[in-house]
Design an enzyme around this catalytic site. Structure first.
Site, short mmCIF file in Angstrom:
data_model
loop_
_atom_site.label_atom_id
_atom_site.label_comp_id
_atom_site.label_asym_id
_atom_site.label_seq_id
_atom_site.Cartn_x
_atom_site.Cartn_y
_atom_site.Cartn_z
CG ASP A 310 -40.13 -26.80 -92.81
OD1 ASP A 310 -40.23 -26.66 -93.93
OD2 ASP A 310 -41.20 -26.62 -92.00
CG ASP A 509 -39.87 -30.56 -92.44
OD1 ASP A 509 -39.31 -30.45 -93.38
OD2 ASP A 509 -40.86 -29.88 -91.77
#
Length: 627
Positions: A310, A509
């Site tokens: 990420d 996420d």
């Protein structure tokens, strides 16, 4: 059966086998051989019964494990009167399963606050008053009050004029966004500005945040648990054991030789040494701020080939920082920061707080402003040391003084510009951005040296921002504008290249972390959902610990494999000696204990692993080596 009951049963079996062995030895030494046989048998039978039940469950699930060898050795020893040998094997097996259970559960108890940020109630307008209601009672069309710092409980539309929302947990964007009247508000967004009214458009169970929770749960259920390392060699070892035992009985006519072969073949180097090495690796990783939730994730971590990262809060710090200051007037750059930060002390806006932090980091003594007037999400004005100061976006400053000053000559994607006016004139600008963590390039290079073949970026940010931030990192691919379910699809599609590790820190996420072979959460500031869904949590806010965890996992697995190789080689040699009549069943059991000790001592070397941490001072690494 719950894990709690299973653990209690394993403890009980260990106590029974140990008690039976000790009682039998005492009775034997006291001259009561028959009573000793009964005591040894009494210690073996419950363990054998539990083992047979486990074997049946494994066979129904299509798995064949080395537990069959232990069952054969105990059964044969009881049938042919070698009860002491059976008791020793029972003790080895019960102790091994309990230790393996400990390896699986190590560190899991640290992460139990699943989705702690999800709201339980909401403030609903009703006939000119506010009532606190459970989320289940919210209906589409209800008008809710979202106070500063509150999390939007359901999806809806903005009824107030404007709102500042921190959507980083959902989109990965670190900077708050300003929404105007009528704009859609996603559940899970945090109010970073003044209180506003939200018109609910969905039930809580159908909203964005609830959908993310369901993705996490589904991904966790779909991930098949890895088998024990021992079971990978079970069929070959089982076949070799049966052939040697049967041959010894067939050619000599002595069934005791077959019993001795089975006893010494009990695969305790696999049952015991492997979890010892992995537990040692877990403990060592925790020492360096890497919480790995069990032996299975540790083993999986050692095999990773693809890394997906990420951006916000992972590759970057997740906080806007001052990257440039422009002055066009009588003020110096230091004075531009000084006045802007002094005024922003009165604002709770994340950008304002970042400016204050930057000034304090430089040792600035900031006077408190007076006559404050703040426009939420736009800017703030006031008096500092008798001078009229205004700080905010370019349009806000232009509305006050007619112009925000000269155009900014260059501006990178993802940067935010804060303008400053002093005494009615433009005085300067501060450029802010969410920057890469220090040492990121070296970290990625280290990960590639450790066997990572592909490194990708997956972010909900815009493509231009993602490419600008990662331009010099040499990533294999950059995937931007991704929703949580698209991140999951990316993880699944990358599996064709080998086991996948996903690293992230936000609620958005969490589904991808759960779907990956190994999910890694930035636990220091990350959301509770990502920490719960992940297999690994970095307890300190340093991405370089990822390299430490990978190195510890690989070396722990290598030590475990070494223990297996040494232990099984000695076991095979012992089986051959027993087949030739050089070892009795009891001698074989004792020899197997010696092999166990050797394998376990080798496995304990994992406690001495000291990873190479980029940027960690040599003196600190030396201290860790001696810890």
């Amino acid at each position: 059966m719950t894990d709690f009951l299973q653990d209690r049963l394993k403890v009980a079996l260990l106590v029974i086998s140990l008690t039976g062995l000790i009682a039998g030895l005492v009775l034997s030494l006291a001259g009561f051989p028959q009573a000793a046989d009964l005591a040894w048998s009494a210690g073996v039978i419950p363990v054998l019964a539990g083992l047979l039940a486990e074997i049946v469950r494994s066979l129904k699930g299509g798995e064949v494990g080395l537990d069959i060898v232990a069952a054969l050795s105990m059964t044969a020893a009881l049938i042919f009167g070698e009860t002491l040998a059976a008791a020793v094997v029972a003790l080895m097996y019960s102790g091994g399963t309990l230790l393996e259970s400990f390896a699986e559960g190590r560190a899991r108890h640290e992460m139990r606050s699943l989705l702690s940020r999800v709201p339980r109630t909401a403030s609903r307008h009703l006939d000119g008053t506010l009532e606190e209601v459970p989320l289940e009672e919210i209906e589409p069309g209800d008008l809710l009050l979202i106070r500063q710092g509150d999390v939007a409980p359901v999806d809806g539309t903005l009824e107030s004029g404007q709102a500042m929302l921190d959507q980083s947990a959902l989109t990965g964007e670190s900077l708050p966004v300003r929404l105007d009247h009528g704009a859609e508000v996603m559940s899970g967004s945090t109010n970073a500005g003044e209180a506003f009214d939200l018109r609910a458009t969905r039930h809580a169970k159908d909203s964005t945040y609830a959908g993310i929770v369901r993705l996490v749960e589904a991904a966790q259920k779909s991930k098949a648990p890895m088998g024990r390392l021992a079971d990978r060699y079970s069929m070959v070892f089982l076949a070799v054991t049966v052939v040697i035992a049967f041959a010894a009985w067939w050619f000599t006519g002595d069934p005791i030789r077959a019993v001795a072969v089975l006893v010494i073949a009990t695969p305790c180097p696999l049952i015991l040494a492997v979890p010892v090495a992995l537990v040692a690796g877990l403990s060592r990783a925790a020492h360096f701020g890497v919480l790995i939730k069990g032996a299975k994730p540790l083993e999986a971590l050692a095999q990773i080939k693809t890394l997906i990262l990420d951006k916000t809060g992972t590759l970057t710090d997740g906080r806007p920082v001052v990257v440039a200051i422009e002055s066009y007037g009588e003020l110096s750059e230091a004075e531009v920061l000084h006045f802007a930060a002094a005024l922003d002390q009165a604002s709770k806006h994340p950008i304002a707080q970042a400016l204050v932090a930057a000034a304090k980091a430089r040792g600035e003594a900031l006077p408190f402003p007076q006559n404050l007037d703040e426009t939420a999400g736009e800017g703030i004005s006031g008096i500092i040391n008798g001078r009229k100061i205004a700080v905010g976006g370019s349009s806000y400053i232009a509305s006050l003084v007619g112009t925000a000053g000269p155009e900014l000559s260059t501006r990178e994607a993802g940067e935010v510009v804060v303008a400053l006016a002093v005494d009615g004139k433009p005085a300067g600008r501060l450029v802010m951005a969410d920057t890469l963590r220090t040492g990121t390039a070296d970290l990625l290079a280290g990960l590639r040296r450790r066997g990572i073949e592909r490194i990708l970026l997956a972010t909900g940010d815009r493509q231009a921002v993602a490419e600008a931030v990662t331009e010099k990192l040499g990533l294999d691919a950059v995937r931007a504008d991704l929703t949580p379910d698209q991140k999951v699809l990316l993880v699944l599609s990358e599996r064709k290249n080998g086991p996948v590790m996903m690293v992230g820190d936000g609620v958005n996420d969490a589904p991808a972390l759960a779907a990956a072979d190994v999910g890694v959460a930035m636990g220091a500031r990350g959301a509770a959902a990502s920490a719960e869904a992940a297999d690994v949590v970095l307890l300190v806010d340093h991405l370089d610990r990822l390299l430490s965890g990978l190195e510890i996992a690989q070396r722990s697995k290598r030590i475990a494999l070494e223990s297996v190789a040494v232990g099984i080689s000695l076991s095979v040699a012992g089986m051959i000696a027993a087949a030739l009549g050089y070892l009795t069943p009891v001698q074989g059991a004792v020899l197997q204990e010696v092999i166990d000790v050797a394998a376990i001592l080798n496995a304990l070397r994992a406690l001495r692993i000291t990873p190479t941490v980029p940027g960690l001072p040599a003196v600190t690494q030396a201290a860790a080596r001696s810890a």
